[in-house]
Design a protein around this motif. Structure first.
Motif, PDB file in Angstrom:
ATOM      1  N   LYS A 174       0.685  -0.931  -0.116  1.00 44.03           N
ATOM      2  CA  LYS A 174       0.069   0.002  -0.051  1.00 44.03           C
ATOM      3  C   LYS A 174       0.740   1.255  -0.164  1.00 44.03           C
ATOM      4  N   ARG A 175       1.917   1.188   0.634  1.00 41.22           N
ATOM      5  CA  ARG A 175       2.810   2.399   0.796  1.00 41.22           C
ATOM      6  C   ARG A 175       3.601   2.562  -0.241  1.00 41.22           C
ATOM      7  N   CYS A 176       4.065   1.604  -0.970  1.00 38.28           N
ATOM      8  CA  CYS A 176       4.840   1.675  -2.117  1.00 38.28           C
ATOM      9  C   CYS A 176       3.812   2.233  -3.162  1.00 38.28           C
ATOM     10  N   ALA A 177       2.735   1.724  -3.288  1.00 36.23           N
ATOM     11  CA  ALA A 177       1.720   2.330  -4.294  1.00 36.23           C
ATOM     12  C   ALA A 177       1.158   3.673  -4.162  1.00 36.23           C
ATOM     13  N   LEU A 178       1.281   3.968  -2.823  1.00 37.63           N
ATOM     14  CA  LEU A 178       1.074   5.377  -2.764  1.00 37.63           C
ATOM     15  C   LEU A 178       2.067   6.225  -2.958  1.00 37.63           C
ATOM     16  N   ASP A 179       3.303   5.985  -2.941  1.00 35.56           N
ATOM     17  CA  ASP A 179       4.527   6.770  -3.335  1.00 35.56           C
ATOM     18  C   ASP A 179       4.632   6.652  -4.887  1.00 35.56           C
ATOM     19  N   ILE A 180       4.181   5.986  -5.369  1.00 33.26           N
ATOM     20  CA  ILE A 180       4.298   5.714  -6.936  1.00 33.26           C
ATOM     21  C   ILE A 180       3.079   6.657  -7.402  1.00 33.26           C
TER      22      ILE A 180
ATOM     23  N   PRO B 156       6.318   6.185   7.184  1.00 33.14           N
ATOM     24  CA  PRO B 156       4.808   5.494   7.243  1.00 33.14           C
ATOM     25  C   PRO B 156       3.992   6.233   8.304  1.00 33.14           C
ATOM     26  N   SER B 157       4.604   7.024   9.379  1.00 28.92           N
ATOM     27  CA  SER B 157       3.682   7.635  10.419  1.00 28.92           C
ATOM     28  C   SER B 157       3.602   9.080  10.175  1.00 28.92           C
TER      29      SER B 157
ATOM     30  N   VAL C 240      -0.202  10.179   5.338  1.00 30.95           N
ATOM     31  CA  VAL C 240      -0.023   8.648   5.339  1.00 30.95           C
ATOM     32  C   VAL C 240      -1.392   7.801   6.161  1.00 30.95           C
ATOM     33  N   GLN C 241      -1.204   8.200   7.223  1.00 29.88           N
ATOM     34  CA  GLN C 241      -1.938   7.736   8.372  1.00 29.88           C
ATOM     35  C   GLN C 241      -3.458   8.178   7.934  1.00 29.88           C
ATOM     36  N   SER C 242      -3.836   9.430   7.529  1.00 31.64           N
ATOM     37  CA  SER C 242      -5.085   9.840   7.281  1.00 31.64           C
ATOM     38  C   SER C 242      -5.842   8.903   6.080  1.00 31.64           C
ATOM     39  N   ILE C 243      -4.884   8.715   5.199  1.00 31.13           N
ATOM     40  CA  ILE C 243      -5.481   8.116   3.932  1.00 31.13           C
ATOM     41  C   ILE C 243      -5.665   6.655   4.317  1.00 31.13           C
ATOM     42  N   GLY C 244      -5.060   6.040   5.222  1.00 27.92           N
ATOM     43  CA  GLY C 244      -5.361   4.799   5.734  1.00 27.92           C
ATOM     44  C   GLY C 244      -6.712   4.592   6.329  1.00 27.92           C
ATOM     45  N   VAL C 245      -7.011   5.669   7.257  1.00 29.26           N
ATOM     46  CA  VAL C 245      -8.108   5.743   8.028  1.00 29.26           C
ATOM     47  C   VAL C 245      -9.333   6.032   7.064  1.00 29.26           C
ATOM     48  N   LEU C 246      -9.126   6.919   6.205  1.00 29.47           N
ATOM     49  CA  LEU C 246     -10.255   7.428   5.164  1.00 29.47           C
ATOM     50  C   LEU C 246     -10.628   5.907   4.332  1.00 29.47           C
ATOM     51  N   MET C 247      -9.701   5.372   4.162  1.00 32.27           N
ATOM     52  CA  MET C 247     -10.167   4.171   3.265  1.00 32.27           C
ATOM     53  C   MET C 247     -10.741   3.162   4.070  1.00 32.27           C
TER      54      MET C 247
ATOM     55  N   PHE D 158      -6.628   8.218  -4.008  1.00 31.36           N
ATOM     56  CA  PHE D 158      -7.415   7.144  -3.587  1.00 31.36           C
ATOM     57  C   PHE D 158      -7.540   6.008  -4.315  1.00 31.36           C
ATOM     58  N   ALA D 159      -8.316   6.059  -5.237  1.00 29.07           N
ATOM     59  CA  ALA D 159      -8.687   5.104  -6.440  1.00 29.07           C
ATOM     60  C   ALA D 159      -7.463   4.341  -7.016  1.00 29.07           C
ATOM     61  N   GLY D 160      -6.620   5.041  -7.145  1.00 27.07           N
ATOM     62  CA  GLY D 160      -5.194   4.574  -7.805  1.00 27.07           C
ATOM     63  C   GLY D 160      -4.467   3.835  -6.983  1.00 27.07           C
ATOM     64  N   HIS D 161      -4.087   4.049  -5.518  1.00 28.51           N
ATOM     65  CA  HIS D 161      -3.084   3.409  -4.934  1.00 28.51           C
ATOM     66  C   HIS D 161      -3.882   2.298  -4.096  1.00 28.51           C
ATOM     67  N   ASP D 162      -4.951   2.390  -3.924  1.00 29.58           N
ATOM     68  CA  ASP D 162      -5.750   1.083  -3.005  1.00 29.58           C
ATOM     69  C   ASP D 162      -5.911  -0.020  -3.955  1.00 29.58           C
ATOM     70  N   THR D 163      -6.390   0.229  -5.290  1.00 29.04           N
ATOM     71  CA  THR D 163      -6.846  -1.057  -6.068  1.00 29.04           C
ATOM     72  C   THR D 163      -5.518  -1.624  -6.385  1.00 29.04           C
ATOM     73  N   THR D 164      -4.323  -0.617  -6.599  1.00 30.43           N
ATOM     74  CA  THR D 164      -3.190  -1.478  -7.305  1.00 30.43           C
ATOM     75  C   THR D 164      -2.507  -2.301  -6.045  1.00 30.43           C
ATOM     76  N   ALA D 165      -2.511  -1.444  -4.852  1.00 27.39           N
ATOM     77  CA  ALA D 165      -1.839  -2.072  -3.854  1.00 27.39           C
ATOM     78  C   ALA D 165      -2.630  -3.401  -3.455  1.00 27.39           C
ATOM     79  N   THR D 166      -3.907  -3.656  -3.597  1.00 26.94           N
ATOM     80  CA  THR D 166      -4.612  -4.911  -3.386  1.00 26.94           C
ATOM     81  C   THR D 166      -4.314  -5.956  -4.551  1.00 26.94           C
ATOM     82  N   ALA D 167      -4.022  -5.477  -5.817  1.00 27.32           N
ATOM     83  CA  ALA D 167      -4.077  -6.431  -6.576  1.00 27.32           C
ATOM     84  C   ALA D 167      -2.417  -6.804  -6.523  1.00 27.32           C
TER      85      ALA D 167
END
Length: 291
Positions: free
Chosen positions: A59-65, A81-82, A86-93, A180-189
């Protein structure tokens, strides 16, 4: 927002954003992806031989990209990561994923009673703060230095600001959507691909040998990546078994005939790639990971 709007707004935004996905611009992102992938490799070195949850790292790698390619911002979430964004994105997801499965959250009063709304509001602030600061900084740089080649998704939005009548909130909406849409789906895949390979070491070994044969010690490029045929099949099979978006919901604009049935317009349709990909009429032995 391209993902959530409809009608004229959707059409105008889609037309405006389409140039940012042309092959020339997309190819410039490969170097960025390689750089952040190498960071992931280094971060994972001390995990070798142990058991750990890969998804947060993915997830963090995809977020950086996506942050680098969409905003031109080196977030460095993998080393830090702290940090608040980064923390807020995780909570919002997490909060966003809870809504479809908890009927109490479908109403405004339900979201306030459960504390969902207050937690959401508290985390939206740092998320928007970073996006707004990056947008403002980028606009100021363009004013000082003049327009340069479009390198990031944000550059395209700023360039289209006058011709498409976009204000700062419009730009932030589009950037946030892609973040949001770009990093979460990529990280999951990415996570499920690694999971499938880890559970099939013989297939993983074939992938490894192909990568060594095609790439050697060089970085992936557009030309050598298309030669990774077996790897591509493994990725596609992982996406079949574990699609990063397991279901989508669509509102019917017109009546829809399905065999002897007519579903009236205005109905909500749930379409599940997860179930479709397990249909034995389409995929023999659907539960078997078979690249």
């Amino acid at each position: 927002q391209l993902c959530l709007s409809s009608g004229r707004k959707w059409h105008s935004r889609r037309k405006m954003l389409k140039p940012s996905f042309n092959p020339t611009i997309m190819n410039t992102y490969i170097e960025i992806m390689n750089r952040h992938a190498k960071v992931l490799q280094l971060v994972l070195e001390d995990k070798v031989g142990g058991e750990f949850d890969f998804y947060p790292f993915s997830k963090r790698c995809a977020l950086d990209i996506i942050c680098d390619t969409a905003m031109g911002k080196d977030l460095d979430a993998q080393h830090h990561p702290s940090q608040p964004y980064v923390q807020s994105i995780g909570v919002l997801m997490r909060l966003g994923m809870a809504v479809p499965f908890q009927p109490l959250l479908w109403s405004t009063i339900g979201r306030w009673i459960t504390g969902w709304q207050s937690e959401y509001d508290a985390n939206v602030v740092p998320a928007h703060k970073l996006t707004n600061s990056v947008i403002t900084e980028r606009i100021e740089n363009i004013k000082r230095e003049g327009e340069t080649d479009i390198r990031a998704f944000l550059d395209l939005l700023i360039a289209a600001q006058k011709t498409n009548g976009l204000d700062l909130d419009d730009i932030r909406e589009e950037v946030d959507t892609f973040m949001f849409a770009g990093h979460d789906t990529t990280a999951t895949a990415f996570g499920w691909i690694v999971y499938c390979l880890a559970h099939h070491p013989e297939i993983q070994e074939k992938c490894y040998n192909e990568v060594k044969e095609v790439l050697g010690n060089s970085d992936p490029t557009k030309l050598n990546m298309i030669k990774l045929r077996y790897m591509e099949r493994c990725i596609n099979e992982s996406l079949r078994m574990f699609p990063p978006v397991p279901y989508i919901i669509r509102a019917l604009q017109d009546d829809l005939k399905m065999g002897p049935y007519t579903i009236p317009s205005g109905s909500s349709m749930v379409i599940s790639p997860f179930l479709i990909h397990r249909n034995e009429k389409i995929y023999p032995n659907p539960e078997v990971y078979d690249p």
